[in-house]
Design an enzyme around this catalytic site. Structure first.
Site, PDB file in Angstrom:
ATOM      1  N   ARG A  88      38.451  36.593  34.993  1.00 21.97           N
ATOM      2  CA  ARG A  88      38.896  35.308  34.446  1.00 21.97           C
ATOM      3  C   ARG A  88      39.215  35.412  32.961  1.00 21.97           C
ATOM      4  O   ARG A  88      40.138  34.756  32.460  1.00 21.97           O
ATOM      5  CB  ARG A  88      37.842  34.235  34.736  1.00 21.97           C
ATOM      6  CG  ARG A  88      37.857  33.845  36.233  1.00 21.97           C
ATOM      7  CD  ARG A  88      36.519  33.319  36.685  1.00 21.97           C
ATOM      8  NE  ARG A  88      36.555  32.814  38.058  1.00 21.97           N
ATOM      9  CZ  ARG A  88      36.402  33.569  39.163  1.00 21.97           C
ATOM     10  NH1 ARG A  88      36.239  34.888  39.069  1.00 21.97           N
ATOM     11  NH2 ARG A  88      36.431  33.013  40.371  1.00 21.97           N
TER      12      ARG A  88
ATOM     13  N   ARG B  82      42.154  42.084  54.545  1.00 20.13           N
ATOM     14  CA  ARG B  82      41.437  40.836  54.236  1.00 20.13           C
ATOM     15  C   ARG B  82      42.361  39.605  54.321  1.00 20.13           C
ATOM     16  O   ARG B  82      43.547  39.686  54.022  1.00 20.13           O
ATOM     17  CB  ARG B  82      40.779  40.950  52.861  1.00 20.13           C
ATOM     18  CG  ARG B  82      39.761  42.069  52.856  1.00 20.13           C
ATOM     19  CD  ARG B  82      39.036  42.186  51.543  1.00 20.13           C
ATOM     20  NE  ARG B  82      38.192  41.033  51.294  1.00 20.13           N
ATOM     21  CZ  ARG B  82      37.531  40.839  50.160  1.00 20.13           C
ATOM     22  NH1 ARG B  82      37.634  41.725  49.179  1.00 20.13           N
ATOM     23  NH2 ARG B  82      36.776  39.784  49.999  1.00 20.13           N
TER      24      ARG B  82
ATOM     25  N   SER C 251      34.602  28.652  48.480  1.00 22.39           N
ATOM     26  CA  SER C 251      35.095  29.942  47.998  1.00 22.39           C
ATOM     27  C   SER C 251      35.638  29.795  46.589  1.00 22.39           C
ATOM     28  O   SER C 251      36.588  29.045  46.348  1.00 22.39           O
ATOM     29  CB  SER C 251      36.203  30.464  48.925  1.00 22.39           C
ATOM     30  OG  SER C 251      36.981  31.443  48.242  1.00 22.39           O
TER      31      SER C 251
ATOM     32  N   ASP D  44      27.383  37.919  47.618  1.00 28.90           N
ATOM     33  CA  ASP D  44      27.578  39.371  47.515  1.00 28.90           C
ATOM     34  C   ASP D  44      26.261  40.143  47.578  1.00 28.90           C
ATOM     35  O   ASP D  44      26.262  41.378  47.571  1.00 28.90           O
ATOM     36  CB  ASP D  44      28.288  39.702  46.195  1.00 28.90           C
ATOM     37  CG  ASP D  44      29.714  39.160  46.175  1.00 28.90           C
ATOM     38  OD1 ASP D  44      30.326  39.038  47.252  1.00 28.90           O
ATOM     39  OD2 ASP D  44      30.217  38.857  45.075  1.00 28.90           O
TER      40      ASP D  44
ATOM     41  N   LYS E  46      34.556  40.401  53.859  1.00 25.80           N
ATOM     42  CA  LYS E  46      34.444  40.983  52.516  1.00 25.80           C
ATOM     43  C   LYS E  46      35.115  42.371  52.528  1.00 25.80           C
ATOM     44  O   LYS E  46      35.915  42.662  53.406  1.00 25.80           O
ATOM     45  CB  LYS E  46      32.977  41.052  52.095  1.00 25.80           C
ATOM     46  CG  LYS E  46      32.353  39.670  51.889  1.00 25.80           C
ATOM     47  CD  LYS E  46      33.002  38.951  50.724  1.00 25.80           C
ATOM     48  CE  LYS E  46      32.430  37.563  50.516  1.00 25.80           C
ATOM     49  NZ  LYS E  46      33.191  36.785  49.545  1.00 25.80           N
TER      50      LYS E  46
ATOM     51  N   ARG F 165      30.557  43.081  56.484  1.00 23.75           N
ATOM     52  CA  ARG F 165      29.219  43.463  55.993  1.00 23.75           C
ATOM     53  C   ARG F 165      28.100  43.112  56.975  1.00 23.75           C
ATOM     54  O   ARG F 165      27.045  43.744  56.941  1.00 23.75           O
ATOM     55  CB  ARG F 165      28.957  42.807  54.630  1.00 23.75           C
ATOM     56  CG  ARG F 165      29.773  43.453  53.540  1.00 23.75           C
ATOM     57  CD  ARG F 165      29.503  42.871  52.169  1.00 23.75           C
ATOM     58  NE  ARG F 165      30.238  43.645  51.176  1.00 23.75           N
ATOM     59  CZ  ARG F 165      30.563  43.200  49.963  1.00 23.75           C
ATOM     60  NH1 ARG F 165      30.211  41.984  49.589  1.00 23.75           N
ATOM     61  NH2 ARG F 165      31.219  43.965  49.124  1.00 23.75           N
TER      62      ARG F 165
ATOM     63  N   ARG G 149      29.482  47.788  47.821  1.00 23.40           N
ATOM     64  CA  ARG G 149      28.128  47.219  47.935  1.00 23.40           C
ATOM     65  C   ARG G 149      27.366  47.784  49.123  1.00 23.40           C
ATOM     66  O   ARG G 149      26.128  47.834  49.109  1.00 23.40           O
ATOM     67  CB  ARG G 149      28.192  45.686  47.962  1.00 23.40           C
ATOM     68  CG  ARG G 149      28.688  45.121  46.631  1.00 23.40           C
ATOM     69  CD  ARG G 149      28.328  43.692  46.364  1.00 23.40           C
ATOM     70  NE  ARG G 149      28.592  43.372  44.974  1.00 23.40           N
ATOM     71  CZ  ARG G 149      29.681  42.734  44.518  1.00 23.40           C
ATOM     72  NH1 ARG G 149      30.598  42.310  45.360  1.00 23.40           N
ATOM     73  NH2 ARG G 149      29.837  42.520  43.229  1.00 23.40           N
TER      74      ARG G 149
HETATM   75  C1  S3P Z   1      34.365  35.886  43.660  1.00 22.52           C
HETATM   76  C2  S3P Z   1      34.077  35.015  44.681  1.00 22.52           C
HETATM   77  C3  S3P Z   1      33.379  35.408  45.909  1.00 22.52           C
HETATM   78  C4  S3P Z   1      32.710  36.777  45.780  1.00 22.52           C
HETATM   79  C5  S3P Z   1      33.591  37.780  45.104  1.00 22.52           C
HETATM   80  C6  S3P Z   1      33.957  37.300  43.705  1.00 22.52           C
HETATM   81  C7  S3P Z   1      35.088  35.379  42.475  1.00 22.52           C
HETATM   82  O1  S3P Z   1      34.323  35.471  46.955  1.00 22.52           O
HETATM   83  O2  S3P Z   1      32.329  37.263  47.047  1.00 22.52           O
HETATM   84  O3  S3P Z   1      32.940  39.034  44.993  1.00 22.52           O
HETATM   85  O4  S3P Z   1      35.071  36.057  41.418  1.00 22.52           O
HETATM   86  O5  S3P Z   1      35.665  34.296  42.554  1.00 22.52           O
HETATM   87  P1  S3P Z   1      34.743  34.158  47.805  1.00 22.52           P
HETATM   88  O6  S3P Z   1      35.468  33.241  46.919  1.00 22.52           O
HETATM   89  O7  S3P Z   1      35.618  34.692  48.911  1.00 22.52           O
HETATM   90  O8  S3P Z   1      33.455  33.602  48.325  1.00 22.52           O
END
Ligand code: S3P
Length: 453
Positions: free
Chosen positions: A39, A134, A179, A332, A359, A363, A407
């Protein structure tokens, strides 16, 4: 200062083996937060002037985002540990000259799709075999409502072609899943839209986008994170100015030494400068409930995020029920929590894990398979993972197929630190996506992780 020119490439598969560790001790800092690092780079590319980032994760996933921002016309430079981004302002990004390759990084792919939806040119995006499996429909669907056009492989899979719209429609979007990637994709498109963009999700996912938007001066209004549904509203087309950002250490990376310290008897470690955003601390809560000693010390704030030093002391662990409502705050961390559960006395039941199937690998299946190979009683019932520990070291003695999932690799190397027999992983190179220096850091605490002969 050096310009960031080439995409990173991992060194290729290299197997690693983890043998019984001595009691862990010491004070260490794990690498920067992956979510916040992505970000910071993206906001830097949208701001005018310099965004100087300290503590950025230099894992491959984040370097992919950095390279993508450079491909879109931002200037990205690195001087040692400091990254500087000179952005082009909202609406100022330029057509990339080539396909954007996001490697293993789902966060990069989904957030950058949100950005590209708001630019009137066509860009192309791909990734490694894991990322190409994915689901992207979760962002294609809402982003198409802005006026952007997408072409993908069957099932909304990468590679993807995105033709953005010059004036994105400001959306009111109700996401069916909690999410942060979906929420952030819609909000990044909304940053370019005239007017208010609103996203609701069934419960709050990590709010790093909202916090960083606020820090950069975007008008953001969110309901309390415990309110359901959780709602965020932003006003588009702000003028962003570059700002210094300090990235805290990643609680999702801290999870690996933390669980290791819980399962290796006699351990006591301190992890410094860890992000303790309440939407990320589900693992620490769960380990406390299981009987580990976890103490937050020296709590403070950095660039709008709460931070602390975390002290972890081994304790006799017992199985617990982890409710589905906790899943977004530790999504995670389930692979390594399942490792802690393998050492605990009794059953640990982890509910509401449908998202774990999509993921970097499936997982749920990977943990069930790997734990079973290590002599642990583990089963999957629907979206629930159930691990029954015997309150002592499991057998171990297996080689785990990592399937491009960092992971999964780290979780089983942690398991090997306490198991009766050593545990190997077939591809430790995947770890560099999120935790460069993992083996050295763990060995410095007392682990015995080495290249597998
Ligand atoms: C993340 C959101 C999560 C997480 C990923 C990082 C992010 O995924 O599992 O490792 O930085 O916004 P989801 O938005 O699919 O839950």
């Amino acid at each position: 200062m050096t310009a960031l020119s080439t995409a990173p490439h991992s060194a290729g598969p290299a197997s690693a083996r983890s043998s019984r560790a001595r009691a862990l001790s010491g004070t260490v800092t794990v690498p920067g937060d992956k979510s916040i690092s992505h970000r910071a780079l993206i906001l830097g590319a949208l701001a005018v002037g310099e965004t100087r980032i300290t503590g950025l994760l230099t894992g491959e996933d984040v370097l992919r985002t950095a390279t993508a921002m450079a491909a879109l016309g931002a200037k990205v430079e690195r001087a040692g540990d400091i990254f500087s981004v000179w952005g082009r302002g909202i609406g100022g990004l330029a057509e990339p000259g080539d396909v954007i390759d996001l490697g293993n990084s789902g966060t990069s792919a989904r957030l950058i799709a949100g950005l590209l939806a708001a630019y009137p040119f066509t860009s192309f995006m791909t990734g490694d075999a894991s990322l190409r499996r994915r689901p992207m429909a979760r962002v294609i669907e809402p982003l198409s409502l802005t006026g952007a056009k997408f072409a993908s492989r069957a099932g909304g899979r990468l590679p993807l072609a995105i033709t953005g719209t010059p004036v994105p429609v400001p959306l009111t979007y109700a996401s069916p899943i909690a999410s942060a990637q979906v929420k952030s994709a819609v909000l990044l498109a909304g940053l370019h839209a005239p007017g208010a963009t609103t996203v609701t999700e069934p419960s709050a996912s990590r709010d790093h986008t909202e916090r960083m938007f606020t820090y950069f001066g975007v008008d953001v209004q969110s309901t309390g994170t415990s309110e359901k549904p959780y709602k965020t509203r932003i006003l588009g087309q702000p003028e962003l100015r570059g700002k210094p950002v300090t990235v805290p250490a990643d609680p999702s990376s801290a999870a690996f030494p933390a669980v290791a310290a819980c399962i290796v008897p006699g351990s006591k470690i301190t992890l410094t400068n860890i992000g303790i955003n309440p939407l990320r601390t589900g693992l620490f809560t769960t380990l406390q409930e299981m009987g580990a000693g976890i103490v937050f010390k020296n709590q403070r704030d950095e660039a709008g995020e709460p931070v602390a030093d975390v002290e972890i002391t081994a304790g006799a662990l017992k199985g617990v029920h982890v409710p589905a409502s906790r899943a977004p705050s530790m999504i995670d961390e389930y692979p390594v929590l399942a490792v802690a559960a393998a050492f605990a006395e009794g059953e640990t039941r982890m509910d509401g894990l449908a998202e774990l199937k999509v993921k970097e690998s499936d997982r749920l299946a990977a943990m069930q398979r790997g734990l079973t190979a290590c002599g642990v009683d583990a089963r999957v019932e629907g979206d629930t993972l159930i691990v029954r520990g015997a309150g002592k070291a499991p057998k171990g003695g297996a080689t785990i197929a990592v399937e491009l999932d960092h992971r999964i690799a780290m979780s089983f190397l942690v398991l090997g630190m306490g198991a009766a027999e050593s545990v190997a992983v077939d591809d430790a190179s995947a770890i560099a996506t999120s935790f460069p220096g993992f083996a050295d850091l763990m060995n410095g605490l007392g682990a015995a992780i080495s290249a597998d002969a």
